[in-house]
Scaffold this motif. Structure first.
Motif, mmCIF file in Angstrom:
data_model
loop_
_atom_site.group_PDB
_atom_site.id
_atom_site.type_symbol
_atom_site.label_atom_id
_atom_site.label_comp_id
_atom_site.label_asym_id
_atom_site.label_seq_id
_atom_site.Cartn_x
_atom_site.Cartn_y
_atom_site.Cartn_z
ATOM 1 N N MET A 3 5.766 2.613 0.024
ATOM 2 C CA MET A 3 6.346 1.242 0.328
ATOM 3 C C MET A 3 6.169 0.831 1.497
ATOM 4 O O MET A 3 5.703 -0.447 1.987
ATOM 5 N N ARG A 4 6.201 1.709 2.498
ATOM 6 C CA ARG A 4 5.946 1.521 4.054
ATOM 7 C C ARG A 4 4.422 1.312 3.936
ATOM 8 O O ARG A 4 4.165 0.436 4.643
ATOM 9 N N ASP A 5 3.480 2.319 3.589
ATOM 10 C CA ASP A 5 2.245 2.064 3.452
ATOM 11 C C ASP A 5 1.786 0.656 2.840
ATOM 12 O O ASP A 5 0.884 -0.171 3.395
ATOM 13 N N MET A 6 2.378 0.211 1.788
ATOM 14 C CA MET A 6 2.180 -0.962 1.130
ATOM 15 C C MET A 6 2.507 -2.197 2.177
ATOM 16 O O MET A 6 1.655 -3.303 2.127
ATOM 17 N N ILE A 18 -3.754 3.546 6.446
ATOM 18 C CA ILE A 18 -4.406 2.790 5.020
ATOM 19 C C ILE A 18 -5.400 3.430 4.510
ATOM 20 O O ILE A 18 -5.560 3.457 3.458
ATOM 21 N N SER A 19 -6.197 4.055 5.185
ATOM 22 C CA SER A 19 -7.052 4.939 4.576
ATOM 23 C C SER A 19 -6.424 6.075 3.585
ATOM 24 O O SER A 19 -7.058 6.216 2.612
ATOM 25 N N GLU A 20 -5.460 6.647 4.013
ATOM 26 C CA GLU A 20 -4.710 7.756 3.240
ATOM 27 C C GLU A 20 -4.308 7.096 1.993
ATOM 28 O O GLU A 20 -4.095 7.379 1.043
ATOM 29 N N PHE A 21 -3.694 5.819 2.184
ATOM 30 C CA PHE A 21 -3.142 5.082 1.172
ATOM 31 C C PHE A 21 -4.338 4.478 -0.034
ATOM 32 O O PHE A 21 -3.949 4.814 -0.981
ATOM 33 N N SER A 75 -6.747 6.309 -0.428
ATOM 34 C CA SER A 75 -7.161 7.490 -1.054
ATOM 35 C C SER A 75 -6.010 7.934 -2.316
ATOM 36 O O SER A 75 -6.449 8.423 -3.425
ATOM 37 N N GLN A 76 -4.790 7.645 -2.038
ATOM 38 C CA GLN A 76 -3.800 7.911 -2.877
ATOM 39 C C GLN A 76 -3.946 7.186 -4.059
ATOM 40 O O GLN A 76 -3.694 7.721 -5.155
ATOM 41 N N ILE A 77 -4.108 5.678 -3.908
ATOM 42 C CA ILE A 77 -4.309 4.968 -5.156
ATOM 43 C C ILE A 77 -5.838 4.942 -5.963
ATOM 44 O O ILE A 77 -5.976 4.147 -6.723
ATOM 45 N N GLY A 78 -6.788 5.361 -5.052
ATOM 46 C CA GLY A 78 -7.982 5.495 -5.662
ATOM 47 C C GLY A 78 -8.908 4.198 -5.534
ATOM 48 O O GLY A 78 -9.857 4.200 -6.304
ATOM 49 N N VAL A 79 -8.487 3.253 -4.631
ATOM 50 C CA VAL A 79 -9.441 2.258 -4.560
ATOM 51 C C VAL A 79 -9.435 1.798 -3.083
ATOM 52 O O VAL A 79 -8.896 2.056 -2.074
#
Length: 296
Positions: A8-11, A41-44, A46-50
């Protein structure tokens, strides 16, 4: 839970970067270094795959899927921020609805003006008091706090805070003592008409300094209500325990007299029970007032 909070913080960081169109401006707005923002944001992504953002040395732009994603999550992030703001306000300022469960003899331990004083000093709080002889389950019942003079079950997960200790002494009406005599030693209580609390049904344990006495009784009445005990003692029914703070005024008025002065009964804790250690300001304010006003 931590993973959900981090996401949620990354969003929220992504929404801020997209809204400002610049990592530098987003860093100034959030207080998070631009390098950290870029990494998060780069890690985010990677996590969501887009891929959400096109980055270059001169500009930052949303990808097509990043634009669609932004449109979907902006309302979610805004609602989360609003809820977070409401929670911060609730934790910091006394507002909302305070629901209290208290024993039926609440006024035996706190002055009658205590509740009025709380309402006067917390005008933003709607106060609701329920009196019950039973301890509620704070995990399932809608109370913010329970005031108790008995310990919760060992299996209970309720958080306990001690407000004070209720110290008891024996009292009787002067008329009763004239009619039945004044006990000179705890052992003489066995022949008197005694009114006791449930934990003293089989006998009374008294102490006087280093001396102690255990007196077996066949009590006349067993009551779990200090106000009812007080009224019965004033009517001359017998000898019974009251908190010294409550009885002092009655002794000065001549309505009651101490029995076996110096001998005291085991004290009881007066507890504030809550479901959590994290308490809204309205609950903290109520506990603080009770700590300052407890009569024992």
């Amino acid at each position: 839970m931590k993973k959900e909070l981090d996401r949620m913080r990354d969003m929220a960081l992504f929404v801020q970067v997209a809204a400002l169109g610049s990592l530098t401006r987003a860093a100034e707005s959030t207080g998070v270094p631009a390098s950290t923002l870029s990494r998060r944001i780069s890690e985010f992504e990677s996590q969501i795959g887009v891929k959400l953002l096109h980055r270059s040395t001169r500009r930052l732009a949303l990808t097509d899927i990043g634009q669609r994603y932004l449109e979907r999550i902006t309302d979610v992030v805004d609602r989360a921020r609003a809820i977070s703001g409401e929670l911060e306000e609730e934790m910091g300022r006394p507002t909302g609805h305070l629901r209290v469960c208290a024993p039926v003899d609440f006024n035996a331990y706190f002055p009658e003006a205590a509740l009025a004083d709380y309402c006067a000093s917390h005008p933003g709080v709607r106060f609701e008091l329920h009196c019950s002889a039973q301890l509620p389950d704070l995990a399932t019942e809608p109370y913010d706090i329970c005031i108790a003079t008995t310990e919760p079950p060992q299996a209970s997960r309720m958080v306990r805070r001690r407000i004070g200790m209720a110290e008891y002494q024996l009292y009787a009406a002067p008329a009763y003592l004239r009619a039945y005599g004044v006990p000179a030693h705890p052992a003489e209580l066995a022949r008197h008409r005694c009114v006791v609390m449930p934990d003293s049904e089989s006998g009374l344990a008294l102490t006087d300094g280093n001396a102690s006495a255990q007196v077996a009784l066949a009590p006349l009445l067993v009551l779990n209500n200090q106000l009812a005990v007080e009224n019965l003692l004033r009517d001359g029914l017998g000898i019974g325990p009251l908190t010294r703070g409550r009885a002092d005024a009655l002794v000065r008025e001549g309505a009651l007299a101490p029995v076996l002065p110096g001998w005291t009964l085991p004290p009881r804790p007066i507890l504030a029970l809550t479901a959590s250690r994290a308490l809204p300001a309205r609950v903290r304010g109520f506990i603080d007032l009770l700590v300052a006003r407890v009569v024992t």
